[in-house]
Design a protein around this motif. Structure first.
Motif, mmCIF file in Angstrom:
data_model
loop_
_atom_site.group_PDB
_atom_site.id
_atom_site.type_symbol
_atom_site.label_atom_id
_atom_site.label_comp_id
_atom_site.label_asym_id
_atom_site.label_seq_id
_atom_site.Cartn_x
_atom_site.Cartn_y
_atom_site.Cartn_z
ATOM 1 N N ALA A 123 30.583 -7.640 27.490
ATOM 2 C CA ALA A 123 29.645 -8.085 28.526
ATOM 3 C C ALA A 123 30.196 -7.788 29.913
ATOM 4 C CB ALA A 123 29.372 -9.583 28.366
ATOM 5 N N ILE A 124 31.490 -7.974 30.095
ATOM 6 C CA ILE A 124 32.123 -7.687 31.383
ATOM 7 C C ILE A 124 32.035 -6.195 31.705
ATOM 8 C CG2 ILE A 124 34.378 -7.551 32.544
ATOM 9 C CD1 ILE A 124 35.060 -10.251 31.220
ATOM 10 N N LYS A 125 32.325 -5.348 30.730
ATOM 11 C CA LYS A 125 32.236 -3.899 30.942
ATOM 12 C C LYS A 125 30.802 -3.476 31.257
ATOM 13 C CE LYS A 125 36.149 -2.568 27.990
ATOM 14 N NZ LYS A 125 36.539 -1.896 26.719
ATOM 15 N N ARG A 126 29.848 -4.080 30.545
ATOM 16 C CA ARG A 126 28.439 -3.748 30.760
ATOM 17 C C ARG A 126 27.975 -4.131 32.170
ATOM 18 N NH1 ARG A 126 25.101 -7.773 27.689
ATOM 19 N NH2 ARG A 126 25.558 -8.936 29.602
ATOM 20 N N ASP A 127 28.379 -5.319 32.626
ATOM 21 C CA ASP A 127 27.840 -5.850 33.876
ATOM 22 C C ASP A 127 28.664 -5.521 35.114
ATOM 23 O OD1 ASP A 127 25.758 -6.969 32.420
ATOM 24 O OD2 ASP A 127 26.794 -8.881 32.134
ATOM 25 N N PHE A 128 29.944 -5.118 34.916
ATOM 26 C CA PHE A 128 30.790 -4.829 36.077
ATOM 27 C C PHE A 128 31.461 -3.464 36.019
ATOM 28 C CE2 PHE A 128 30.735 -9.462 35.498
ATOM 29 C CZ PHE A 128 30.216 -9.858 36.720
ATOM 30 N N GLY A 129 31.353 -2.784 34.900
ATOM 31 C CA GLY A 129 31.967 -1.471 34.771
ATOM 32 C C GLY A 129 33.303 -1.510 34.070
ATOM 33 N N SER A 130 34.110 -2.498 34.387
ATOM 34 C CA SER A 130 35.402 -2.664 33.731
ATOM 35 C C SER A 130 35.928 -4.069 34.008
ATOM 36 C CB SER A 130 36.420 -1.635 34.241
ATOM 37 O OG SER A 130 36.775 -1.911 35.586
ATOM 38 N N PHE A 131 36.920 -4.473 33.237
ATOM 39 C CA PHE A 131 37.544 -5.781 33.457
ATOM 40 C C PHE A 131 38.203 -5.828 34.833
ATOM 41 C CE2 PHE A 131 41.461 -8.428 32.983
ATOM 42 C CZ PHE A 131 40.829 -9.660 32.938
ATOM 43 N N GLN A 132 38.869 -4.775 35.219
ATOM 44 C CA GLN A 132 39.547 -4.724 36.509
ATOM 45 C C GLN A 132 38.559 -4.866 37.658
ATOM 46 O OE1 GLN A 132 42.785 -4.857 36.964
ATOM 47 N NE2 GLN A 132 42.519 -4.904 39.184
ATOM 48 N N LYS A 133 37.398 -4.226 37.539
ATOM 49 C CA LYS A 133 36.387 -4.325 38.600
ATOM 50 C C LYS A 133 35.839 -5.751 38.701
ATOM 51 C CE LYS A 133 34.863 0.498 38.593
ATOM 52 N NZ LYS A 133 33.751 1.447 38.298
ATOM 53 N N LYS A 135 37.528 -8.495 37.934
ATOM 54 C CA LYS A 135 38.592 -9.276 38.559
ATOM 55 C C LYS A 135 38.602 -9.068 40.076
ATOM 56 C CE LYS A 135 42.817 -9.492 37.235
ATOM 57 N NZ LYS A 135 44.168 -9.166 36.706
ATOM 58 N N GLU A 136 38.477 -7.821 40.482
ATOM 59 C CA GLU A 136 38.501 -7.511 41.912
ATOM 60 C C GLU A 136 37.309 -8.137 42.631
ATOM 61 O OE1 GLU A 136 38.619 -3.275 41.998
ATOM 62 O OE2 GLU A 136 40.745 -3.149 41.401
ATOM 63 N N LYS A 137 36.144 -8.049 42.019
ATOM 64 C CA LYS A 137 34.940 -8.590 42.652
ATOM 65 C C LYS A 137 34.994 -10.116 42.723
ATOM 66 C CE LYS A 137 29.893 -8.356 42.528
ATOM 67 N NZ LYS A 137 28.697 -7.755 41.861
ATOM 68 N N MET A 138 35.434 -10.754 41.642
ATOM 69 C CA MET A 138 35.502 -12.204 41.638
ATOM 70 C C MET A 138 36.602 -12.695 42.575
ATOM 71 S SD MET A 138 35.679 -14.848 38.435
ATOM 72 C CE MET A 138 35.839 -16.622 38.749
#
Length: 225
Positions: A123-133, A135-138
């Motif tokens: 779900a994280i990859k689908r909605d933000f592109g990657s886990f790292q992205k 984390k950075e956005k949050m």
């Protein structure tokens, strides 16, 4: 016969009073226990911060919420709308403080950190592109909170997607935005100042090392039901 009827009525009244007292006691909010010691999250969050945060700050929200609810119930019984309205800010602040912290403690774990697995990661990859992205956005949204507040990863039930949001003060995520809270980062100064002083970004960076992705995953599963 009249004596017996009177006795039955007295017993019924006594039972009713007892049941009301039990019901009232069950409505009292209590400070939740932690499943780990205050020092278990070191070096990322030190024991002194955890002890003060949990046993003092959260306990104060709980106590004030109980007092406010009692006053609100009295105002309801009297039909005192003015007092009911006047108590709304205290209900929101202390109720939100209790809700937010109750989630926060379970979001943290001495065995936390790393990356989520399974459906949450997908779900994280689908909605933000990657886990790292994500984390950075949050992290950016959380650090940018003006004054005191929270950064959140939430679930939007209507779209079935994960969203990032920030809330001021102790405003609860779901009551403020409709998002179901999955992960919260507390950026009130009492959550980090003793250790990180005024460098909030360092605290936000460190807290990812103690995030319980298992708990966040469980919250996602519950939110989707």
């Amino acid at each position: 016969m009249l004596c017996r009827v009177g006795q039955i009525r007295r017993c019924a009244a006594s039972l009713s009073q007892t049941l009301n007292q039990v019901a009232a006691s069950r409505q009292k909010h209590t400070l939740p226990d932690l499943t780990y010691d205050y020092g278990a999250l070191e070096p990322h969050i030190n024991a002194e911060i955890m002890q003060l945060h949990h046993s003092k700050h959260h306990a104060t929200y709980v106590n004030n919420l109980n007092v406010t609810e009692e006053k609100y119930q009295e105002a309801l019984a009297k039909g005192d709308v003015t007092t009911q309205v006047a108590l709304q800010p205290a209900l929101k602040f202390n109720g939100g403080g209790h809700i937010n912290h109750t989630i926060f403690w379970t979001n943290l774990s001495p065995n936390g950190g790393g990356e989520p697995q399974g459906e949450l990661m997908e779900a994280i990859k689908r909605d933000f592109g990657s886990f790292q992205k994500m984390k950075e956005k949050m992290s950016a949204a959380t650090v940018a909170v003006q004054g005191s507040g929270w950064g959140w990863l939430g679930y939007e039930k209507e779209s079935g997607r994960l969203r990032i949001a920030a809330c001021a003060n102790q405003d609860p995520l779901q009551g403020s935005t409709g998002l179901i809270p999955l992960l919260g980062i507390d950026v009130w100064e009492h959550a980090y100042y003793l250790q990180y002083k005024n460098v909030r970004p360092d605290y936000v960076k460190a807290i990812w090392n103690v995030i319980s992705w298992e708990n966040v995953s469980e919250r996602l599963q519950t939110a989707k039901k």
